[in-house]
Design an enzyme around this catalytic site. Sequence first.
Site, PDB file in Angstrom:
ATOM      1  N   HIS A 179      36.179  29.709  49.474  1.00 36.42           N
ATOM      2  CA  HIS A 179      37.255  30.163  48.585  1.00 36.42           C
ATOM      3  C   HIS A 179      37.699  28.978  47.717  1.00 36.42           C
ATOM      4  O   HIS A 179      37.710  27.835  48.174  1.00 36.42           O
ATOM      5  CB  HIS A 179      38.421  30.691  49.420  1.00 36.42           C
ATOM      6  CG  HIS A 179      39.448  31.405  48.598  1.00 36.42           C
ATOM      7  ND1 HIS A 179      40.367  30.733  47.827  1.00 36.42           N
ATOM      8  CD2 HIS A 179      39.676  32.726  48.394  1.00 36.42           C
ATOM      9  CE1 HIS A 179      41.123  31.617  47.190  1.00 36.42           C
ATOM     10  NE2 HIS A 179      40.731  32.830  47.522  1.00 36.42           N
ATOM     11  N   GLU A 223      35.269  35.082  41.967  1.00 38.59           N
ATOM     12  CA  GLU A 223      36.710  34.846  41.840  1.00 38.59           C
ATOM     13  C   GLU A 223      36.976  33.725  40.837  1.00 38.59           C
ATOM     14  O   GLU A 223      37.022  32.550  41.224  1.00 38.59           O
ATOM     15  CB  GLU A 223      37.288  34.441  43.200  1.00 38.59           C
ATOM     16  CG  GLU A 223      37.212  35.530  44.242  1.00 38.59           C
ATOM     17  CD  GLU A 223      38.415  35.467  45.174  1.00 38.59           C
ATOM     18  OE1 GLU A 223      39.016  36.514  45.387  1.00 38.59           O
ATOM     19  OE2 GLU A 223      38.759  34.381  45.645  1.00 38.59           O
TER      20      GLU A 223
HETATM   21  P1  PGA Z   1      45.107  37.179  44.233  1.00 40.69           P
HETATM   22  O1  PGA Z   1      44.142  36.284  45.143  1.00 40.69           O
HETATM   23  O2  PGA Z   1      44.754  38.618  44.471  1.00 40.69           O
HETATM   24  O3  PGA Z   1      46.488  36.819  44.699  1.00 40.69           O
HETATM   25  O4  PGA Z   1      44.872  36.785  42.818  1.00 40.69           O
HETATM   26  C1  PGA Z   1      42.793  36.626  45.291  1.00 40.69           C
HETATM   27  C2  PGA Z   1      42.114  35.642  46.202  1.00 40.69           C
HETATM   28  O5  PGA Z   1      42.425  34.445  46.137  1.00 40.69           O
HETATM   29  O6  PGA Z   1      41.260  36.020  47.016  1.00 40.69           O
END
Ligand code: PGA
Length: 214
Positions: A91, A140
């Site tokens: 992540h 992401e």
């Molecule tokens: P968010 O985070 O939905 O708060 O933007 C997504 C993530 O970091 O997995």
Amino acid sequence: MKKLFIVANWKSNLTSSQANEWVQALEASIKNQELENKEVILFPSFTLLSNIHSSLQLGAQNISPFDEGAYTGEVNGKQIKEFAKYVLIGHSERRKHFFEEEKIVERKVEMAKKYDLIPIVCVQDAKTPIPSDVTIVAYEPVFAIGTGTPDTPENAEQVAREIKEKSQVQYVLYGGSIDSMNVKTFTQRPTIDGVLVGSSSLDPQEFSAIINHA
Ligand code: PGA
């Protein structure tokens, strides 16, 4: 109907009593929902994993790059396997705050595989290296995480397509500012196989609406 992964990443939030209340509220609110093609997965903190009793799948937010042994503070794959089926790796918050580089991401994927955990590897764009044998990736983009400004579904679709073309990845999820209003614009794209939800997953009603609308 394609398979959809709807993932709640609670990050470093919720105590055990809050987590139990969340699970009860969510299960009550999804009782009548059709979940046939939807794999709903919760990623709580390690301290909550053994305490959550739910029909939903569980995942860990992290895994030690080492096996069991003298690694103070680490939680290894064998320990995680007792409670979870999935593990989140790479992540962007781990890459940024905990200096996780590709080598570490690779070792974590190896450990997940060793203990039969399914890794979901987060990538920031189509150029982020993906270790071999990874079947699920979450795209992401950093600008979309926790900002309320998601990527466009068109661009997310394009990135998902590139990832699938250049790797053996089977499923690409999108994550970054997903909520119940925008989820469908992503999941209706043919190459996007689900969503990874951060802040909007902390409210069980909102997360239930996300599952429903996906
Ligand atoms: P968010 O985070 O939905 O708060 O933007 C997504 C993530 O970091 O997995």
